[in-house]
Design a protein around this motif. Structure first.
Motif, PDB file in Angstrom:
ATOM      1  N   GLU A  42     -17.315  54.340 -13.340  1.00 36.31           N
ATOM      2  CA  GLU A  42     -18.185  55.233 -13.485  1.00 36.31           C
ATOM      3  C   GLU A  42     -19.286  54.694 -14.732  1.00 36.31           C
ATOM      4  O   GLU A  42     -20.158  55.197 -15.161  1.00 36.31           O
ATOM      5  CB  GLU A  42     -17.831  56.814 -13.843  1.00 36.31           C
ATOM      6  CG  GLU A  42     -17.103  56.771 -15.175  1.00 36.31           C
ATOM      7  CD  GLU A  42     -15.558  56.687 -15.165  1.00 36.31           C
ATOM      8  OE1 GLU A  42     -15.075  55.713 -14.223  1.00 36.31           O
ATOM      9  OE2 GLU A  42     -14.936  56.931 -16.138  1.00 36.31           O
ATOM     10  N   TYR A  43     -18.886  53.549 -15.326  1.00 38.53           N
ATOM     11  CA  TYR A  43     -19.676  53.055 -16.386  1.00 38.53           C
ATOM     12  C   TYR A  43     -20.386  51.716 -16.070  1.00 38.53           C
ATOM     13  O   TYR A  43     -20.862  50.874 -16.769  1.00 38.53           O
ATOM     14  CB  TYR A  43     -18.628  52.600 -17.561  1.00 38.53           C
ATOM     15  CG  TYR A  43     -17.913  53.701 -18.161  1.00 38.53           C
ATOM     16  CD1 TYR A  43     -18.189  55.091 -18.169  1.00 38.53           C
ATOM     17  CD2 TYR A  43     -16.579  53.210 -19.048  1.00 38.53           C
ATOM     18  CE1 TYR A  43     -17.506  55.920 -18.730  1.00 38.53           C
ATOM     19  CE2 TYR A  43     -15.979  54.346 -19.585  1.00 38.53           C
ATOM     20  CZ  TYR A  43     -16.433  55.593 -19.158  1.00 38.53           C
ATOM     21  OH  TYR A  43     -15.593  56.819 -19.811  1.00 38.53           O
ATOM     22  N   ARG A  44     -20.276  51.582 -14.700  1.00 38.18           N
ATOM     23  CA  ARG A  44     -21.006  50.331 -14.289  1.00 38.18           C
ATOM     24  C   ARG A  44     -21.810  50.507 -12.995  1.00 38.18           C
ATOM     25  O   ARG A  44     -21.675  51.426 -12.194  1.00 38.18           O
ATOM     26  CB  ARG A  44     -20.146  49.173 -14.221  1.00 38.18           C
ATOM     27  CG  ARG A  44     -18.975  49.500 -13.125  1.00 38.18           C
ATOM     28  CD  ARG A  44     -18.097  48.071 -12.834  1.00 38.18           C
ATOM     29  NE  ARG A  44     -16.889  48.342 -12.409  1.00 38.18           N
ATOM     30  CZ  ARG A  44     -16.800  48.424 -10.996  1.00 38.18           C
ATOM     31  NH1 ARG A  44     -17.774  48.372 -10.098  1.00 38.18           N
ATOM     32  NH2 ARG A  44     -15.398  48.740 -10.525  1.00 38.18           N
ATOM     33  N   ASP A  45     -22.683  49.674 -12.519  1.00 43.52           N
ATOM     34  CA  ASP A  45     -23.562  49.482 -11.273  1.00 43.52           C
ATOM     35  C   ASP A  45     -22.426  49.178 -10.129  1.00 43.52           C
ATOM     36  O   ASP A  45     -21.697  48.504 -10.159  1.00 43.52           O
ATOM     37  CB  ASP A  45     -24.421  48.523 -11.304  1.00 43.52           C
ATOM     38  CG  ASP A  45     -25.296  48.188 -10.030  1.00 43.52           C
ATOM     39  OD1 ASP A  45     -25.290  49.093  -9.391  1.00 43.52           O
ATOM     40  OD2 ASP A  45     -25.849  47.127  -9.795  1.00 43.52           O
ATOM     41  N   PRO A  46     -22.223  50.304  -9.027  1.00 40.26           N
ATOM     42  CA  PRO A  46     -21.689  50.193  -7.923  1.00 40.26           C
ATOM     43  C   PRO A  46     -21.998  48.741  -7.383  1.00 40.26           C
ATOM     44  O   PRO A  46     -20.833  47.946  -6.723  1.00 40.26           O
ATOM     45  CB  PRO A  46     -21.885  51.213  -7.050  1.00 40.26           C
ATOM     46  CG  PRO A  46     -22.881  51.938  -7.643  1.00 40.26           C
ATOM     47  CD  PRO A  46     -23.347  51.327  -9.102  1.00 40.26           C
ATOM     48  N   ASP A  47     -23.138  48.197  -7.327  1.00 41.84           N
ATOM     49  CA  ASP A  47     -23.205  46.870  -6.762  1.00 41.84           C
ATOM     50  C   ASP A  47     -22.995  45.592  -7.796  1.00 41.84           C
ATOM     51  O   ASP A  47     -23.128  44.443  -7.376  1.00 41.84           O
ATOM     52  CB  ASP A  47     -24.809  46.740  -6.530  1.00 41.84           C
ATOM     53  CG  ASP A  47     -25.058  47.787  -5.476  1.00 41.84           C
ATOM     54  OD1 ASP A  47     -24.206  48.209  -4.527  1.00 41.84           O
ATOM     55  OD2 ASP A  47     -26.202  48.421  -5.476  1.00 41.84           O
ATOM     56  N   GLY A  48     -22.476  45.950  -8.849  1.00 37.16           N
ATOM     57  CA  GLY A  48     -22.103  44.952  -9.776  1.00 37.16           C
ATOM     58  C   GLY A  48     -23.186  44.384 -10.610  1.00 37.16           C
ATOM     59  O   GLY A  48     -22.993  43.189 -10.769  1.00 37.16           O
ATOM     60  N   THR A  49     -24.479  44.626 -10.540  1.00 41.89           N
ATOM     61  CA  THR A  49     -25.584  43.767 -11.265  1.00 41.89           C
ATOM     62  C   THR A  49     -25.785  44.542 -12.803  1.00 41.89           C
ATOM     63  O   THR A  49     -26.549  43.562 -13.494  1.00 41.89           O
ATOM     64  CB  THR A  49     -26.838  44.183 -10.439  1.00 41.89           C
ATOM     65  OG1 THR A  49     -27.321  45.126 -10.828  1.00 41.89           O
ATOM     66  CG2 THR A  49     -26.855  43.769  -9.155  1.00 41.89           C
ATOM     67  N   TRP A  50     -25.133  45.405 -13.250  1.00 39.14           N
ATOM     68  CA  TRP A  50     -24.911  45.815 -14.750  1.00 39.14           C
ATOM     69  C   TRP A  50     -23.778  46.479 -14.969  1.00 39.14           C
ATOM     70  O   TRP A  50     -23.148  46.979 -14.162  1.00 39.14           O
ATOM     71  CB  TRP A  50     -26.228  46.607 -14.971  1.00 39.14           C
ATOM     72  CG  TRP A  50     -26.572  47.973 -14.597  1.00 39.14           C
ATOM     73  CD1 TRP A  50     -27.380  48.297 -13.352  1.00 39.14           C
ATOM     74  CD2 TRP A  50     -25.827  49.258 -14.723  1.00 39.14           C
ATOM     75  NE1 TRP A  50     -26.987  49.656 -13.107  1.00 39.14           N
ATOM     76  CE2 TRP A  50     -26.175  50.055 -13.809  1.00 39.14           C
ATOM     77  CE3 TRP A  50     -24.639  49.546 -15.639  1.00 39.14           C
ATOM     78  CZ2 TRP A  50     -25.733  51.491 -13.950  1.00 39.14           C
ATOM     79  CZ3 TRP A  50     -24.310  50.700 -15.977  1.00 39.14           C
ATOM     80  CH2 TRP A  50     -24.691  51.925 -15.000  1.00 39.14           C
ATOM     81  N   THR A  51     -23.324  46.421 -16.186  1.00 42.68           N
ATOM     82  CA  THR A  51     -22.250  46.910 -16.851  1.00 42.68           C
ATOM     83  C   THR A  51     -22.682  47.618 -18.175  1.00 42.68           C
ATOM     84  O   THR A  51     -23.205  47.010 -18.904  1.00 42.68           O
ATOM     85  CB  THR A  51     -21.092  46.141 -16.819  1.00 42.68           C
ATOM     86  OG1 THR A  51     -19.982  46.947 -17.324  1.00 42.68           O
ATOM     87  CG2 THR A  51     -21.182  45.095 -17.713  1.00 42.68           C
ATOM     88  N   GLY A  52     -21.837  48.633 -18.383  1.00 43.45           N
ATOM     89  CA  GLY A  52     -22.077  49.285 -19.666  1.00 43.45           C
ATOM     90  C   GLY A  52     -20.973  48.520 -20.441  1.00 43.45           C
ATOM     91  O   GLY A  52     -19.890  48.107 -20.066  1.00 43.45           O
ATOM     92  N   VAL A  53     -21.454  48.348 -21.740  1.00 40.42           N
ATOM     93  CA  VAL A  53     -20.337  47.677 -22.789  1.00 40.42           C
ATOM     94  C   VAL A  53     -20.021  48.666 -23.701  1.00 40.42           C
ATOM     95  O   VAL A  53     -18.979  48.327 -24.722  1.00 40.42           O
ATOM     96  CB  VAL A  53     -21.172  46.379 -23.446  1.00 40.42           C
ATOM     97  CG1 VAL A  53     -21.414  45.450 -22.246  1.00 40.42           C
ATOM     98  CG2 VAL A  53     -22.222  46.723 -24.267  1.00 40.42           C
ATOM     99  N   SER A  54     -20.726  49.788 -24.095  1.00 42.89           N
ATOM    100  CA  SER A  54     -20.197  50.817 -24.909  1.00 42.89           C
ATOM    101  C   SER A  54     -20.895  52.075 -24.567  1.00 42.89           C
ATOM    102  O   SER A  54     -21.772  52.238 -24.018  1.00 42.89           O
ATOM    103  CB  SER A  54     -20.428  50.336 -26.521  1.00 42.89           C
ATOM    104  OG  SER A  54     -21.802  50.470 -26.601  1.00 42.89           O
TER     105      SER A  54
END
Lengths: 394, 501
Positions: free
Chosen positions: A172-184
Motif C-alpha cells: 500500500e506504500y508503493r506503485d502497483p506497477d513498481g515505478t515509484w515507492t514511498g520511502v517515509s
C-alpha cells in the motif's frame, strides 16, 4: 507536541501487515494498474525500449531484476549494498530540512559519488520534468506525496524499480506497477490552539467538524498544496462525492479560511486568529521548533480520512542517465539506517516493517487505522479540483 | 519573447473546449476578473499619488537629507511583495502583533487587512517606486528654464507644476504607472496571502494541478487584459511632448524652497519609510528573535546567497539596459506601427506570471538550448525577457526628452552617428538608462518563480532561500535573507545614484 493520550489508548488494531491486507481493495488496484500501465507502455516505446526493463516479461514497464545486492523487509545495512559511484540529479519537492541530512550522509559514504539536489515546488517539479522532455537532467524525483508521484507516472515519465525494493516496501506504500515507492510516511492531523481547546473537546470524527457551530470562524486549511488535493481526492474515493461535497460546504458555512503557503496555517493558529487547522503533522512540529511557546498542539481523528496516511517517495525518471545507479540509491533510502533517520529526525513513519515507530507524541501507524487504498488513485486530482471549483474553494 | 508566447499558445491549444468553457464562464470567473481590475486600478492610482510627490520632493526641492530619502523611498521595490504581505498580516492581522500591543489600551480589533483593501495597500507600498523612479529620472533631465520662465511670468508653483512640469514628466509617470498596473495583475503572492481571488491565483491553481494547458489558457486571458492596458496607455500617451527646446539636463539648477513645508514633507517621507521598510524589518526581526531555539542546518544563511543574488541581478540589469536601448530609441524617434509593436511586445513578458514564462523557457531551454539549460546565461536571459520593459519604458522617456536639434547640430559639425550618440545623446539619457537598470536590478533581486525553475542546480539566491524557509514553515530562517536583500539593494541603489550627474 503533546501526547494524545486518548488516541494512544484508542482502538487497538493488528499489525501493519494485517492492516494492509484487510483494507486493500484489490479489484480497484488491479483495474487501475491496468489503465495506468497502458500509458506507461506507450512511454517506454518512446524512451526506454532498449533498456533492461524487458527482463521481467509481461509489461515492459514492470519491475526489473538486477545483479546488485538487494534490500529486504527484515532490514539491510548500507554496508551490505553496492557502493554508489557517479553523479545523481534529484528533483525534490520535499523541503531541504527533511531530506538534506540523510542525502548528505549517503553522499559522504562514498568517495566518488555526488548528489545534486534541486529543490522546488512539488507540483512544479512534475511540470518541469514533463516540459523538459527527453532532455531532462533529472535522474530521480523525490516528493511530498503519492499524488505527485502518480501524476508523474500518469504522464509516462517514471521508470521501473527493482523486484527486491518492491518486496521490501508493503504494497500500500508503493506503485502497483513498481515505478515509484514511498520511502517515509506522514499523516494528516488536526492542529489546534491550546488556549482555546483541550484535545478531548475536539471531535474524533472528521465529519463532525463540518456540523458543530462551536467551530464557526475557527477553522483553516491550506488549499494550495498537493497534499490538500490528495486529501480531498481520498475523501471522495472513500465516502463518495456527495458526502465530500457536504463536508466542504459544511466547513464553508462554518466560515473556514483558505490559506496559501506552508507557514500561514500554523501561524494563524499560533496567533489565535484561527484555533483549528487541517494540516500535515510535521508543520506543527516545525512551527513549535521556531516558536517553542506557541500555544499549539495536534490531535488525530479516529480511523477516518482525517488521519489520512500518505507517503513521501521517489520515482526514477525514465530519461535518467544511469538507472542502475538510481535504483541502488533508492535501496539506500530503504535500509535500516535510512529508515531510522526518517523516524528519528523527521518524526515520520518508516515504510519497511523492520523499523518500528516509537515516538510518544504521534500515534503509531497501526493506531491510525485509516482507510487504505491505492495511493496512485490520488494522482488523478481532477475530480477533486472540479469539486473544489464547484464549491468555490479554488 | 516569441518563445514564451509560442509555448503559451501551443499549450492552450490542448485544452478541451467544453472544459475551457466551463472554467471561463462560471460565475466565479466574473468575480475574478472584477477583482483583478479593481486591484489594478486601485494600486495604479495610489502609486501615482505616492510616487510623483516623492519624486518631486527628492529632486526639485530643498528637502532635508534628500539623498538619504532618494534611496529609502526607492527601496521598497526590493522587498518581494509577498513578504510585505506576510509582514502586514503578522502585524495587522486579527490577534497580530500590533493588536497584541494595543490590546491593553482597549483596542479589540483593527480594520480588516485581508481582502481587496489590504491587497491594494500592500502592493502599492511595494510597487509605487516604479512611478517614483521613472518620474525622478524625468525630473532630473527635464528643462528647468521653462519653469524659471513660468515663475518669471508670476505663475504660482501649483500653476507652474500643472502647466509646465506635469506635461513634461507625464510620459515618465505613465511609463511607471504602466509597470505598476501590469505588476498588479501579474502578482501572485500578495493577493494569495490576502485571500483575494485574482487571475494569477487561478493560473497557479491550474499549474499546481498539472493542468498546464488551462494555465496557458488563463494566461492568454491575462495577455488580452495586458493588451487592453497597453492600448489604454497608448491613448494616454497620445500627444505627449517629445522634447524640450534646450535639450534638458538642467535638473540641478533650480530648487524649490519648501519653507514651512519642510517638516511635513520630511514627515511624509518618514511615514512612507515606516510603512514600507521599518514595519517589515521589525516583523522579520521579531521572527528572528523568536526563533532563537531552532537551528535547521539546511536553512543556515550563507553569504554566498547574497553574492549570487547580486551577481545575477547586476548581470540582468546590464543586459536589459543594453538590450532596451535600440528598442526604446526606435520607439521614441521613429514612431511607426512596427517600432511600437516591438516596444509593446516586451511588456507581455512582464505581465504574464513568472511561472508561465519560466515553464516556457524550461521547455525551450531543455529541448533547444542544449548545454545552456540550467546555466546562468539562460537564467539571466529569462530575467531580461521578463523585466526588459522596465528598462525600455524609462530609457524611452529619457530619449523623448532629448531635442533632435542637438543631434542634428552635432551631425552638422561633422560627427558620425556613433560619435554623436556617444557624446550628445548618451550623456543626456544616462539617468533614464540608469533608472531603468536600477528597476531591473531591484526586481531581479526579488524574482522567484523563474529563478526556481531555471537556476543551475544548487544555485541558491536570497529569495529562493526565503521561499524554502517559508515553504517549510521555518519563518525565522527567512528573516536574515529578507533583511540582507534590503541591505544589498540599498547599497546598490547608493552606488547607482552616485553615478548620476
Amino acid at each position: 507536541m503533546d501526547a494524545t493520550d486518548d488516541r494512544q489508548s484508542g482502538p487497538t488494531i493488528g499489525r501493519r501487515r494485517l492492516l494492509a491486507s484487510s483494507t486493500l481493495a484489490l479489484g480497484a488496484v488491479a483495474g487501475l494498474a491496468g489503465c495506468l500501465g497502458e500509458s506507461g507502455d506507450e512511454n517506454s516505446d518512446d524512451h526506454s525500449g532498449s533498456t533492461e526493463d524487458d527482463t521481467d516479461g509481461g509489461s515492459s514497464d514492470g519491475p526489473v531484476d538486477d545483479d546488485y545486492p538487494t534490500v529486504s523487509p527484515e532490514g539491510t545495512s548500507w554496508d551490505d549494498l553496492e557502493p554508489l559511484s557517479g553523479s545523481l540529479a534529484i528533483y525534490s519537492g520535499r523541503t531541504a530540512d527533511q531530506i538534506e541530512p540523510v542525502l548528505r550522509e549517503i553522499e559522504t559514504l562514498y568517495d566518488d559519488f555526488t548528489l545534486e539536489v534541486r529543490y522546488g515546488d512539488s507540483s512544479g517539479m512534475v511540470g518541469q520534468i514533463v516540459e523538459e522532455g527527453d532532455n531532462s537532467p533529472a535522474d530521480l524525483f523525490y516528493t511530498q506525496d503519492s499524488g505527485t508521484l502518480g501524476a508523474l507516472k500518469a504522464r509516462g515519465r517514471t521508470a521501473p524499480l527493482t523486484e527486491d525494493v518492491l518486496e521490501t516496501v508493503p504494497e500500500e506504500y508503493r506503485d502497483p506497477d513498481g515505478t515509484w515507492t514511498g520511502v517515509s510516511g506522514r499523516t494528516r492531523c488536526v492542529a489546534y490552539n491550546t488556549d482555546v481547546w483541550e484535545a478531548d473537546e475536539l471531535p474524533d470524527d472528521i465529519f463532525a467538524y463540518a456540523e458543530d457551530d462551536r467551530f464557526d470562524g475557527e477553522m483553516g486549511w491550506r488549499v494550495d498544496s498537493g497534499s490538500f488535493l490528495s486529501f480531498i481526492r481520498a475523501m471522495m474515493l472513500e465516502y463518495g462525492e456527495e458526502d465530500t461535497r457536504e463536508w466542504i460546504e459544511g466547513l464553508q458555512e462554518r466560515g473556514i479560511t483558505n490559506n496559501e503557503g506552508g507557514s500561514t496555517t500554523p501561524q494563524a493558529i499560533a496567533d489565535g486568529e484561527l484555533s483549528i487547522g487541517f494540516v500535515n503533522h510535521y508543520y506543527v512540529g516545525r512551527h513549535l521548533d521556531d516558536n517553542p511557546n506557541a500555544p499549539m498542539s495536534v490531535t488525530f481523528t479516529d480511523g477516518d480520512i482525517g488521519s489520512l496516511f500518505n507517503v513521501s517517495g521517489v520515482a526514477p525518471i525514465d530519461t535518467a542517465e544511469d538507472l542502475d545507479l538510481v535504483r541502488n540509491f533508492v535501496r539506500h533510502l530503504l535500509t535500516l539506517e535510512g529508515q531510522e533517520f526518517f523516524v528519528d529526525t523527521n518524526a515520520e513513519y518508516a515504510v519497511i516493517p523492520a523499523v518500528e515507530y516509537d515516538r510518544g507524541d504521534v500515534p503509531e501507524q497501526d493506531e491510525l487505522a485509516v482507510p487504505s487504498f491505492d495511493l496512485n488513485e490520488l494522482a488523478d486530482v481532477e475530480p477533486a479540483q472540479d469539486l473544489l471549483r464547484d464549491t468555490g474553494v479554488l | 519573447m516569441v518563445f514564451p508566447l509560442t509555448w503559451i499558445f501551443l499549450r492552450a491549444l490542448e485544452v478541451d473546449p467544453g472544459r475551457a468553457g466551463a472554467i471561463l464562464f462560471r460565475p466565479r470567473s466574473l468575480e475574478i476578473v472584477a477583482n483583478s481590475l479593481l486591484l489594478m486600478a486601485g494600486v495604479t492610482a495610489l502609486s501615482v499619488l505616492l510616487g510623483v510627490p516623492l519624486a518631486w520632493l527628492t529632486v526639485r526641492t530643498d528637502l532635508p537629507f534628500a539623498r538619504f530619502w532618494t534611496v529609502v523611498v526607492a527601496l521598497p521595490l526590493a522587498i518581494p511583495s509577498y513578504l510585505g504581505a506576510l509582514a502586514y498580516i503578522a502585524a495587522f492581522g486579527p490577534h497580530g502583533q500590533l493588536q497584541s500591543l494595543l490590546e491593553p489600551l482597549g483596542v479589540d480589533s483593527l480594520p480588516e487587512i485581508y481582502g481587496l483593501g489590504g491587497a491594494i495597500l500592500v502592493i502599492t507600498l511595494y510597487t509605487y517606486p516604479y512611478v517614483y523612479l521613472t518620474t525622478r529620472a524625468a525630473l532630473k533631465t527635464f528643462d528647468t528654464t521653462l519653469v524659471d520662465a513660468a515663475r518669471t511670468l508670476e505663475a504660482g508653483y501649483r500653476e507652474t507644476f500643472r502647466r509646465v512640469t506635469l506635461p513634461q514628466i507625464r510620459p515618465a509617470i505613465t511609463a511607471g504607472a504602466l509597470l505598476v498596473a501590469l505588476y498588479a495583475v501579474s502578482d501572485f503572492g500578495t493577493p494569495a496571502f490576502m485571500r483575494l481571488d485574482v487571475f494569477t491565483r487561478q493560473i497557479y491553481v491550474e499549474y499546481r494541478g498539472w493542468n498546464l494547458d488551462y494555465a496557458a489558457m488563463l494566461s492568454i486571458q491575462l495577455i488580452v487584459l495586458t493588451v487592453f492596458i497597453l492600448a489604454l496607455e497608448s491613448r494616454v500617451r497620445g500627444r505627449e511632448r517629445l522634447y524640450t527646446e534646450s535639450g534638458g539636463g538642467h535638473g540641478g539648477g533650480h530648487t524649490v524652497e519648501l519653507g514651512a513645508w519642510r517638516l511635513p514633507a520630511t514627515a511624509f517621507c518618514a511615514l512612507v519609510m515606516v510603512a514600507t521598510l521599518v514595519l517589515p524589518v521589525a516583523v522579520f526581526g521579531s521572527w528572528l528573535a523568536g526563533g532563537a531555539t531552532s537551528d535547521v542546518a539546511a536553512y543556515q544563511f550563507q553569504w554566498e546567497y547574497a553574492l549570487n543574488s547580486t551577481y545575477v541581478s547586476a548581470a540582468a540589469a546590464v543586459v536589459a539596459g543594453i538590450a532596451a536601448l535600440p528598442v526604446a530609441y526606435l520607439a521614441a524617434r521613429y514612431r511607426s506601427r512596427l517600432s511600437e509593436l516591438f516596444e509593446r511586445a516586451t511588456y507581455v513578458g512582464y505581465a504574464v506570471p513568472g511561472i508561465v514564462i519560466g515553464l516556457a523557457l524550461v521547455f525551450f531551454g531543455a529541448n533547444y538550448a542544449g548545454v545552456l539549460y540550467q546555466t546562468l546565461p539562460l537564467l539571466i536571459f529569462a530575467y531580461v525577457v521578463r523585466f526588459m520593459p522596465q528598462s525600455v519604458g524609462s530609457t524611452r522617456t529619457a530619449i523623448l526628452q532629448v531635442n533632435p536639434k542637438l543631434v542634428e547640430a552635432s551631425r552638422t559639425l561633422g560627427r558620425g552617428h556613433v560619435e554623436t550618440f556617444r557624446s550628445v545623446t548618451l550623456p543626456l539619457i544616462a539617468p533614464g538608462i540608469l533608472a531603468g537598470a536600477a528597476l531591473v536590478f531591484l526586481t531581479t533581486m526579488k524574482e522567484l518563480p523563474a529563478t526556481l525553475l531555471l537556476r543551475p542546480t544548487g544555485f541558491e539566491t536570497l529569495v529562493t532561500h526565503i521561499w524554502r524557509a517559508e515553504e517549510a514553515a521555518y519563518m525565522s530562517h527567512a528573516a536574515i535573507p529578507a533583511i540582507v536583500i534590503l541591505l544589498v539593494s540599498g547599497l546598490s541603489m547608493v552606488i547607482i545614484l552616485r553615478q548620476e550627474r
